[in-house]
Design a protein around this motif. Structure first.
Motif, PDB file in Angstrom:
ATOM      1  N   VAL A 188       0.840  -1.391  -0.126  1.00 33.71           N
ATOM      2  CA  VAL A 188      -0.193   0.192   0.011  1.00 33.71           C
ATOM      3  C   VAL A 188       0.840   1.651  -0.190  1.00 33.71           C
ATOM      4  O   VAL A 188       0.299   2.539  -0.656  1.00 33.71           O
ATOM      5  CB  VAL A 188      -0.699  -0.053   1.052  1.00 33.71           C
ATOM      6  N   GLN A 189       1.508   1.361   0.861  1.00 38.21           N
ATOM      7  CA  GLN A 189       2.461   2.347   0.256  1.00 38.21           C
ATOM      8  C   GLN A 189       3.631   2.891  -0.501  1.00 38.21           C
ATOM      9  O   GLN A 189       3.310   3.908  -0.775  1.00 38.21           O
ATOM     10  CB  GLN A 189       4.200   2.555   1.618  1.00 38.21           C
ATOM     11  N   ARG A 190       4.064   1.491  -1.203  1.00 40.57           N
ATOM     12  CA  ARG A 190       4.839   1.891  -2.085  1.00 40.57           C
ATOM     13  C   ARG A 190       3.881   1.746  -3.599  1.00 40.57           C
ATOM     14  O   ARG A 190       4.119   2.843  -3.931  1.00 40.57           O
ATOM     15  CB  ARG A 190       4.940   0.498  -2.703  1.00 40.57           C
ATOM     16  N   ILE A 191       2.573   1.122  -3.663  1.00 39.23           N
ATOM     17  CA  ILE A 191       1.556   2.018  -5.009  1.00 39.23           C
ATOM     18  C   ILE A 191       0.614   3.361  -4.227  1.00 39.23           C
ATOM     19  O   ILE A 191      -0.298   3.642  -5.680  1.00 39.23           O
ATOM     20  CB  ILE A 191      -0.322   1.169  -4.301  1.00 39.23           C
ATOM     21  N   GLN A 192       1.146   4.227  -3.061  1.00 38.74           N
ATOM     22  CA  GLN A 192       0.501   5.559  -3.067  1.00 38.74           C
ATOM     23  C   GLN A 192       1.297   6.548  -3.622  1.00 38.74           C
ATOM     24  O   GLN A 192       1.537   7.312  -3.096  1.00 38.74           O
ATOM     25  CB  GLN A 192       0.145   5.803  -1.757  1.00 38.74           C
ATOM     26  N   THR A 193       3.113   5.983  -3.829  1.00 35.17           N
ATOM     27  CA  THR A 193       3.740   7.052  -4.478  1.00 35.17           C
ATOM     28  C   THR A 193       3.467   7.230  -5.684  1.00 35.17           C
ATOM     29  O   THR A 193       2.841   6.514  -6.682  1.00 35.17           O
ATOM     30  CB  THR A 193       5.069   5.856  -4.042  1.00 35.17           C
TER      31      THR A 193
ATOM     32  N   GLN B 163       6.309  -1.915 -14.481  1.00 29.83           N
ATOM     33  CA  GLN B 163       7.470  -2.207 -13.602  1.00 29.83           C
ATOM     34  C   GLN B 163       7.113  -1.266 -11.999  1.00 29.83           C
ATOM     35  O   GLN B 163       7.883  -1.678 -10.799  1.00 29.83           O
ATOM     36  CB  GLN B 163       8.353  -0.947 -13.904  1.00 29.83           C
ATOM     37  N   PHE B 164       5.765  -0.560 -12.427  1.00 32.37           N
ATOM     38  CA  PHE B 164       5.447  -0.249 -10.681  1.00 32.37           C
ATOM     39  C   PHE B 164       4.737  -0.714 -10.017  1.00 32.37           C
ATOM     40  O   PHE B 164       5.343  -1.216  -8.788  1.00 32.37           O
ATOM     41  CB  PHE B 164       3.917   0.895 -10.658  1.00 32.37           C
TER      42      PHE B 164
ATOM     43  N   PHE C  81       5.433  -5.522  -6.126  1.00 33.04           N
ATOM     44  CA  PHE C  81       5.334  -6.980  -5.234  1.00 33.04           C
ATOM     45  C   PHE C  81       6.580  -7.346  -4.696  1.00 33.04           C
ATOM     46  O   PHE C  81       6.627  -8.075  -3.671  1.00 33.04           O
ATOM     47  CB  PHE C  81       4.829  -7.389  -6.134  1.00 33.04           C
ATOM     48  N   SER C  82       7.642  -6.823  -5.367  1.00 27.90           N
ATOM     49  CA  SER C  82       8.960  -7.473  -4.525  1.00 27.90           C
ATOM     50  C   SER C  82       9.176  -6.901  -3.944  1.00 27.90           C
ATOM     51  O   SER C  82       9.880  -7.163  -2.693  1.00 27.90           O
ATOM     52  CB  SER C  82      10.274  -6.694  -6.062  1.00 27.90           C
TER      53      SER C  82
END
Length: 79
Positions: A56-61, A68-69, A74-75
């Motif tokens: 969630v933190q990553r997807i909100q960037t 690639q996002f 997931f990585s």
């Protein structure tokens, strides 16, 4: 087109009192998902929550290229 987004998870019939899954719904990003807390150990729930929170933190960037996002999100959730 307007869409409604929600997420939920049901516990296993073999252990209905403990649901180790972690889920999220982010309508602004049009994203929802469930992270499966595999196993019955105390760490299963923590692992699912940690993976969810990282994703969630990553997807909100800010977005880069979508494929690639998602791969990067997931990585980072599983490292």
């Amino acid at each position: 087109m307007k869409a409604y987004l929600d997420a939920f998870s049901l516990p296993s019939p073999s252990h209905p009192d403990a649901n180790h899954d972690a889920y999220f719904a982010l309508p602004q990003q049009q994203a929802a998902g469930v992270f499966d807390g595999v196993g019955r150990s105390a760490g299963a729930r923590l692992a699912a929550i940690t993976a969810r929170d990282s994703f969630v933190q990553r997807i909100q960037t800010p977005l880069r290229s979508r494929p690639q996002f998602v791969a990067d999100a997931f990585s980072s959730a599983y490292t």
